[in-house]
Write a protein that holds these residues in place. Structure first.
Motif, short mmCIF file in Angstrom:
data_model
loop_
_atom_site.label_atom_id
_atom_site.label_comp_id
_atom_site.label_asym_id
_atom_site.label_seq_id
_atom_site.Cartn_x
_atom_site.Cartn_y
_atom_site.Cartn_z
N UNK A 14 0.81 -1.21 0.00
CA UNK A 14 0.00 0.00 0.00
C UNK A 14 0.85 1.26 0.00
N UNK A 15 0.27 2.34 -0.50
CA UNK A 15 0.96 3.63 -0.57
C UNK A 15 0.11 4.72 0.05
N UNK A 16 0.78 5.76 0.51
CA UNK A 16 0.12 7.03 0.82
C UNK A 16 0.91 8.10 0.09
N UNK A 17 0.20 8.98 -0.60
CA UNK A 17 0.83 9.95 -1.48
C UNK A 17 1.48 11.09 -0.71
N UNK A 18 2.29 11.86 -1.44
CA UNK A 18 2.90 13.04 -0.83
C UNK A 18 1.83 14.05 -0.39
N UNK A 19 0.71 14.11 -1.12
CA UNK A 19 -0.37 15.01 -0.71
C UNK A 19 -0.97 14.55 0.62
N UNK A 20 -1.16 13.24 0.77
CA UNK A 20 -1.70 12.72 2.02
C UNK A 20 -0.71 12.93 3.16
N UNK A 21 0.58 12.79 2.87
CA UNK A 21 1.61 13.05 3.89
C UNK A 21 1.50 14.49 4.39
N UNK A 22 1.34 15.42 3.46
CA UNK A 22 1.22 16.84 3.83
C UNK A 22 -0.07 17.12 4.60
N UNK A 23 -1.12 16.40 4.27
CA UNK A 23 -2.41 16.67 4.90
C UNK A 23 -2.51 16.10 6.31
N UNK A 24 -1.97 14.88 6.52
CA UNK A 24 -2.21 14.21 7.80
C UNK A 24 -0.94 13.91 8.58
N UNK A 25 0.21 14.26 8.07
CA UNK A 25 1.56 14.07 8.63
C UNK A 25 2.10 12.68 8.28
N UNK A 26 3.40 12.56 8.35
CA UNK A 26 4.06 11.35 7.85
C UNK A 26 3.72 10.12 8.67
N UNK A 27 3.57 10.26 9.98
CA UNK A 27 3.25 9.09 10.80
C UNK A 27 1.87 8.54 10.43
N UNK A 28 0.87 9.42 10.36
CA UNK A 28 -0.47 8.96 10.02
C UNK A 28 -0.55 8.46 8.58
N UNK A 29 0.22 9.07 7.69
CA UNK A 29 0.25 8.58 6.30
C UNK A 29 0.89 7.20 6.23
N UNK A 30 1.90 6.96 7.06
CA UNK A 30 2.52 5.64 7.12
C UNK A 30 1.51 4.60 7.59
N UNK A 31 0.75 4.94 8.63
CA UNK A 31 -0.28 4.03 9.11
C UNK A 31 -1.35 3.80 8.04
N UNK A 32 -1.68 4.84 7.27
CA UNK A 32 -2.65 4.70 6.19
C UNK A 32 -2.14 3.72 5.13
N UNK A 33 -0.87 3.85 4.76
CA UNK A 33 -0.28 2.92 3.80
C UNK A 33 -0.29 1.49 4.35
N UNK A 34 -0.03 1.35 5.65
CA UNK A 34 -0.06 0.02 6.28
C UNK A 34 -1.46 -0.58 6.22
N UNK A 35 -2.46 0.22 6.52
CA UNK A 35 -3.84 -0.30 6.47
C UNK A 35 -4.22 -0.70 5.05
N UNK A 36 -3.77 0.09 4.07
CA UNK A 36 -4.05 -0.27 2.68
C UNK A 36 -3.37 -1.57 2.29
N UNK A 37 -2.16 -1.80 2.80
CA UNK A 37 -1.47 -3.07 2.55
C UNK A 37 -2.22 -4.23 3.22
N UNK A 38 -2.67 -4.00 4.44
CA UNK A 38 -3.39 -5.05 5.17
C UNK A 38 -4.70 -5.42 4.47
N UNK A 39 -5.35 -4.42 3.90
CA UNK A 39 -6.64 -4.66 3.23
C UNK A 39 -6.49 -5.55 2.00
N UNK A 40 -5.28 -5.63 1.45
CA UNK A 40 -5.04 -6.45 0.27
C UNK A 40 -4.80 -7.92 0.60
#
Length: 204
Positions: free
Chosen positions: A80-106
């Protein structure tokens, strides 16, 4: 570390009754540009993959050799990925967790425990344990680290063709001297993380 010892953490949880254990790791928290990537991997219990360890300890050639082996031998994996826009919007830690959840969902198989590299955990809707230096201690996490690193590198190689002035194919977006020199000369491009580049903000 031997392949056998890379299963000690999982074994401690198998004895507690967990049966399907997933390793989760990320790549690209630190760069100035591009997405953050995470991978989740479930390997068969006590599988041996010669040469597999923390992706940071492997050459690019070795990581790329292991990449299809991990995918072929894993019970399930997700990237899973989180974009640079998402990193800017929610911060890098939360974007990392978002990418992790997207990976888990697969994952085609639902784990009953997730092991996350590091010391920060997030909610996957199932039990989670953090493992400091987990990519050197758990084969599942090591496998996830390789999938995440290669997947992100490939994205940066493609972006290097779109934005050739910055050298993304060489430094993958990390803050090298050459990267900062390109930023001084050209300013940020659309894939730069604005929250990481305060002094260059507004120069696009």
């Amino acid at each position: 570390m031997s392949a056998e010892s890379m299963w000690e953490i999982e074994d401690s949880f198998y004895t507690q009754g967990y049966k399907v254990i997933c390793g989760v790791d990320e790549a690209g928290r630190g760069p100035l540009a591009g997405p953050v990537c995470a991978a989740a991997v479930i390997l068969p219990e006590h599988l041996e993959i010669p040469g597999l360890t923390d992706s940071k300890k492997l050459t690019d050639k070795k990581r790329r050799a292991l990449f299809p082996v991990i995918q072929e031998r894993a019970i399930a994996f997700g990237i899973g990925f989180a974009s640079e826009q998402e990193i800017d919007e929610i911060n890098i830690l939360q974007a990392t967790f978002l990418a992790m959840r997207r990976a888990m969902e697969q994952l085609k198989v639902r784990p009953d425990l997730a092991l996350i590299d590091g010391n920060r955990e997030t909610d996957f809707g199932l039990p989670v344990r953090t493992v400091i230096k987990g990519d050197s201690l758990s084969l599942n996490i090591a496998a996830a680290s390789v999938l995440a690193k290669v997947s992100r590198d490939d994205v940066m190689l493609r972006l290097a063709e779109t934005y050739p002035a910055y050298g993304f194919d060489i430094h993958k977006g990390y803050g090298t001297r050459a990267h900062y020199e390109a930023l001084e000369k050209f300013g940020p491009c659309p894939i730069h993380r604005k929250s990481f580049l305060k002094k260059f903000h507004g120069r696009e």
